[in-house]
Design a protein around this motif. Structure first.
Motif, short mmCIF file in Angstrom:
data_model
loop_
_atom_site.label_atom_id
_atom_site.label_comp_id
_atom_site.label_asym_id
_atom_site.label_seq_id
_atom_site.Cartn_x
_atom_site.Cartn_y
_atom_site.Cartn_z
N LEU A 1 0.83 -1.20 0.00
CA LEU A 1 0.00 0.00 0.00
C LEU A 1 0.86 1.25 0.00
O LEU A 1 2.04 1.21 0.38
N PRO A 2 0.29 2.38 -0.41
CA PRO A 2 1.03 3.65 -0.33
C PRO A 2 1.48 3.92 1.11
O PRO A 2 0.84 3.48 2.06
N GLY A 3 2.58 4.63 1.23
CA GLY A 3 3.10 4.92 2.57
C GLY A 3 4.07 3.88 3.07
O GLY A 3 4.38 3.83 4.25
N GLN A 4 4.53 2.98 2.16
CA GLN A 4 5.52 1.95 2.49
C GLN A 4 5.01 0.98 3.55
O GLN A 4 5.72 0.59 4.48
N VAL A 5 3.75 0.59 3.36
CA VAL A 5 3.07 -0.34 4.26
C VAL A 5 2.67 -1.59 3.49
O VAL A 5 2.22 -1.51 2.34
N ALA A 6 2.80 -2.74 4.12
CA ALA A 6 2.31 -4.00 3.57
C ALA A 6 1.15 -4.49 4.42
O ALA A 6 1.21 -4.41 5.66
N CYS A 7 0.11 -4.97 3.78
CA CYS A 7 -1.05 -5.53 4.50
C CYS A 7 -1.18 -7.00 4.14
O CYS A 7 -1.30 -7.35 2.96
N ILE A 8 -1.14 -7.86 5.13
CA ILE A 8 -1.29 -9.30 4.93
C ILE A 8 -2.61 -9.71 5.54
O ILE A 8 -2.86 -9.46 6.72
N ARG A 9 -3.46 -10.35 4.74
CA ARG A 9 -4.79 -10.73 5.23
C ARG A 9 -5.02 -12.23 5.07
O ARG A 9 -4.80 -12.79 4.00
N ILE A 10 -5.48 -12.85 6.14
CA ILE A 10 -5.88 -14.26 6.09
C ILE A 10 -7.35 -14.28 5.69
O ILE A 10 -8.18 -13.61 6.31
N ASP A 11 -7.66 -15.03 4.65
CA ASP A 11 -9.03 -15.03 4.11
C ASP A 11 -9.46 -16.48 3.85
O ASP A 11 -9.42 -16.99 2.74
#
Length: 255
Positions: free
Chosen positions: A8-18
């Protein structure tokens, strides 16, 4: 794919368990994929902070009991579960858990690998392993005690009963409680804020907190003092202090 990675913007990673059909139970495939992702983003210099989340309804409701019900000791040893947990344990960057719904058993242990936990009002935390004749196997008897103390931890571990988010916050297991619909947004906003900080300082703070908790106080203070002194050799220290004195916003480079 049961685990999704988004940069994501802002040097962030989002990891989601789905994996909603199994309440995000942490089967071998999910744990393997989480390990792969955390190895990948640990080495990715464009990622400064990560957020780990489940769905809007559940974070992770424990291990996959169906996969363990008939297992023998040798089966569990050969699975080498510690191998898939290691990349989370050793992740060098700040990690935020965004918890909606249940974080039970392995799910609670997963959340406790984070540095900050943002929980929804309806979140529930617990270690119910005793109810199926086993004990926590991914740090539940150790990280929980370090987080909340012996007496609170013993009640959670020996009864197997879940606790509500507000109670978890009061005992020190949760950093912040927000309305259920705001959990991920709040975690991502906090991640962006942390990602904008000097990255060497952020990583060293995490390293010192984790290492120091297992050291005698004097040894931990020595480690902190030595690291504090080394920070004065970084470009971000020079920029941060110059910006403060010049009353302007700093421009950090991670160097």
């Amino acid at each position: 794919m049961d685990v999704k990675l988004e940069r994501l913007p802002g040097q962030v990673a989002c990891i989601r368990i789905d994996r909603p059909e199994a309440r995000n139970a942490l089967n071998a495939a999910v744990r393997e994929r989480l390990a792969e992702i955390f190895i990948e983003i640990a080495q990715d210099e464009t990622v400064h902070c990560a957020v780990l989340a489940g769905t809007d309804k559940v974070f992770a409701a424990g291990a996959d009991i169906k996969a363990m019900a008939t297992a023998e000791p040798v089966d569990m040893m050969l699975r080498a579960g510690e191998r898939t947990w290691a990349p989370l344990k050793d992740f060098p960057k700040p990690l935020i858990a965004a918890v909606n719904g249940y974080a039970l058993g392995g799910g609670c242990e997963l959340a406790m690998h984070a540095d900050i936990i943002i929980a929804g009002e309806g979140a529930r935390f617990g270690q119910p392993e005793i109810k199926v004749g086993i004990i926590p196997g991914a740090g539940g008897t150790q990280r929980l005690v370090r987080a909340v103390g012996k007496f609170k931890a013993m009640k959670i571990l020996l009864t197997g009963e879940p606790i509500a988010a507000r109670e978890a916050e009061a005992m020190g297991l949760v950093s912040e409680v927000v309305p259920d619909g705001e959990v991920l947004d709040r975690a991502l906003a906090l991640a962006r804020q942390i990602a904008a900080m000097p990255q060497l300082a952020a990583r060293k703070i995490k390293e010192l907190v984790l290492q120091g908790s297992d050291l005698p106080l004097e040894a931990a203070l020595l480690l902190e003092r030595n690291t504090f002194q080394l920070m004065f050799g970084t470009a971000d220290q020079k920029e941060g202090m110059a910006a403060f004195l010049e009353k302007r916003a700093p421009s950090f480079t991670g160097r």
